[in-house]
Scaffold this motif. Structure first.
Motif, PDB file in Angstrom:
ATOM      1  N   ARG A  42       0.751  -1.165   0.094  1.00 42.96           N
ATOM      2  CA  ARG A  42       0.086  -0.209   0.076  1.00 42.96           C
ATOM      3  C   ARG A  42       0.783   1.042   0.073  1.00 42.96           C
ATOM      4  O   ARG A  42       2.033   1.309   0.697  1.00 42.96           O
ATOM      5  N   CYS A  43       0.502   2.192  -0.921  1.00 44.96           N
ATOM      6  CA  CYS A  43       0.913   3.615  -0.571  1.00 44.96           C
ATOM      7  C   CYS A  43      -0.065   4.398   0.134  1.00 44.96           C
ATOM      8  O   CYS A  43      -0.922   4.925  -0.473  1.00 44.96           O
ATOM      9  N   GLU A  51      -7.852  12.864   6.226  1.00 44.48           N
ATOM     10  CA  GLU A  51      -8.547  12.624   7.130  1.00 44.48           C
ATOM     11  C   GLU A  51      -8.521  11.358   7.982  1.00 44.48           C
ATOM     12  O   GLU A  51      -8.320  11.108   9.073  1.00 44.48           O
ATOM     13  N   GLU A  52      -8.517  10.378   7.036  1.00 41.57           N
ATOM     14  CA  GLU A  52      -8.310   8.897   7.418  1.00 41.57           C
ATOM     15  C   GLU A  52      -7.179   8.727   7.849  1.00 41.57           C
ATOM     16  O   GLU A  52      -6.768   7.853   8.853  1.00 41.57           O
ATOM     17  N   TYR A  53      -5.915   9.384   7.191  1.00 45.81           N
ATOM     18  CA  TYR A  53      -4.557   8.899   7.604  1.00 45.81           C
ATOM     19  C   TYR A  53      -4.438   9.270   9.150  1.00 45.81           C
ATOM     20  O   TYR A  53      -3.699   8.663   9.818  1.00 45.81           O
ATOM     21  N   ASN A  54      -4.759  10.545   9.487  1.00 44.30           N
ATOM     22  CA  ASN A  54      -4.805  11.227  10.755  1.00 44.30           C
ATOM     23  C   ASN A  54      -5.806  10.666  11.898  1.00 44.30           C
ATOM     24  O   ASN A  54      -5.738  11.297  13.043  1.00 44.30           O
ATOM     25  N   ALA A  55      -6.764   9.916  11.295  1.00 41.00           N
ATOM     26  CA  ALA A  55      -7.771   9.551  12.318  1.00 41.00           C
ATOM     27  C   ALA A  55      -7.136   8.347  13.316  1.00 41.00           C
ATOM     28  O   ALA A  55      -6.105   7.794  12.811  1.00 41.00           O
ATOM     29  N   HIS A  71      -0.183   3.490  12.001  1.00 41.76           N
ATOM     30  CA  HIS A  71      -0.308   2.142  12.063  1.00 41.76           C
ATOM     31  C   HIS A  71       0.031   1.475  10.788  1.00 41.76           C
ATOM     32  O   HIS A  71       0.568   0.282  10.630  1.00 41.76           O
ATOM     33  N   ARG A  72      -0.590   1.804   9.689  1.00 39.34           N
ATOM     34  CA  ARG A  72      -0.370   1.440   8.149  1.00 39.34           C
ATOM     35  C   ARG A  72       1.109   1.455   8.102  1.00 39.34           C
ATOM     36  O   ARG A  72       1.471   0.581   7.489  1.00 39.34           O
TER      37      ARG A  72
END
Length: 290
Positions: A42-43, A51-55, A71-72
């Motif tokens: 995954r990139c 928003e998804e990245y920092n949630a 996490h990812r």
């Protein structure tokens, strides 16, 4: 029907640790006798919105970072690490593969020239990525159909036909859940996919997220030529996929049973098989002839 091949899906069950990943490759190859191990690429900046990245992770107890993006990233291997994973697969004589979740990852993994690349259910409508793979990747393209309507499935197959790549396409019956209860596995979808697409694509497979291994043998009996299951060394490890994964002994038994079922899927070659003739002479000699 070809002999079934079993994919031990490591995914991110290596916990971001290359030593664990190597042990999993070796175990899948030498103990489980699986045919393929599969990772994922995954990139995360491309795949996730800011928003998804920092949630926060929706299940903090399984998180390896303060945010979902962190996490990812913790679980992500870079291209050089994937090159090393591929080398270990060669060492242990098992096929290397990876699911690609975005165009950047597809380009990176294609540079390694694996024999097959997997498209996860979440990405099977990413036309840009599929187009690039059709034009630039010469191997098999395996594609799961979880969360996909019948109309979308037809569009996907037609797309591959239009690209001249349908004969390299393997479709997987799949229900996207972790774990999936037996009543939601919908195993007869394998029959439907074979009837509709068996002559239009290379093969039909089954990607399971259920518990146990009984269903996988049934999938082979229904015509699945590829069986994919999540694989872990310890189902109690931290992470969202471990609980729905098989430990080494489970994968070993699945491989054993899948290949046994395949060998049993024959008609009798003659009325009385050689193995029966001795028993017939012994047990039926006093029968009244009709």
């Amino acid at each position: 029907m070809n002999p079934p091949k079993v994919i031990a899906e490591i995914g991110c069950n290596h916990k971001g640790d290359m030593a664990i990943a190597r042990e999993m490759i070796e175990t899948a190859a030498t103990y489980c006798k699986a045919d393929v191990v599969k990772f994922q690429k995954r990139c995360n900046r491309e795949l996730l919105t800011p928003e998804e990245y920092n949630a926060p992770h929706p299940h903090p107890e399984n998180s390896y970072g303060a945010t979902y993006g962190a996490h990812r990233e913790f679980l992500e291997f870079n291209l050089d690490q994937h090159r090393q994973l591929q080398a270990w697969c060669r060492e242990f004589k098992i096929e290397y593969s990876t699911s690609v979740w975005d165009l950047t990852s597809a380009k990176e993994i294609t540079s390694l020239e694996p024999k097959l690349i997997k498209i996860p259910s979440a990405c099977n409508l990413n036309r840009e990525m599929l187009t690039w793979l059709c034009n630039n990747f010469g191997g098999e393209i395996h594609l799961s159909l979880g969360m996909t309507t019948r109309e979308e499935t037809e569009r996907i197959v037609t797309f591959f036909e239009d690209q001249g790549r349908a004969r390299d396409l393997i479709l997987y019956d799949c229900t996207s859940g972790y774990p999936v209860p037996f009543e939601d596995i919908c195993l007869l979808e394998i029959v439907r996919l074979r009837e509709l697409y068996g002559k239009r694509v290379k093969a039909i497979g089954f990607s399971g997220h259920h518990l146990g291994i009984a269903v996988d043998s049934a999938a082979v009996a229904l015509g699945a030529e590829w069986i994919e299951r999540h694989f872990t060394l310890d189902r109690t490890w931290k992470g969202t996929d471990h609980a729905a994964s098989l430990e080494p002994d489970g994968v070993r038994k699945l491989v054993r049973d899948a290949k046994a079922v395949y060998r049993a899927l024959t008609y009798k070659r003659e009325d009385i098989l050689d193995i029966e003739k001795v028993q017939r002479d012994k047990l039926k000699k006093h029968q009244v002839k009709w």
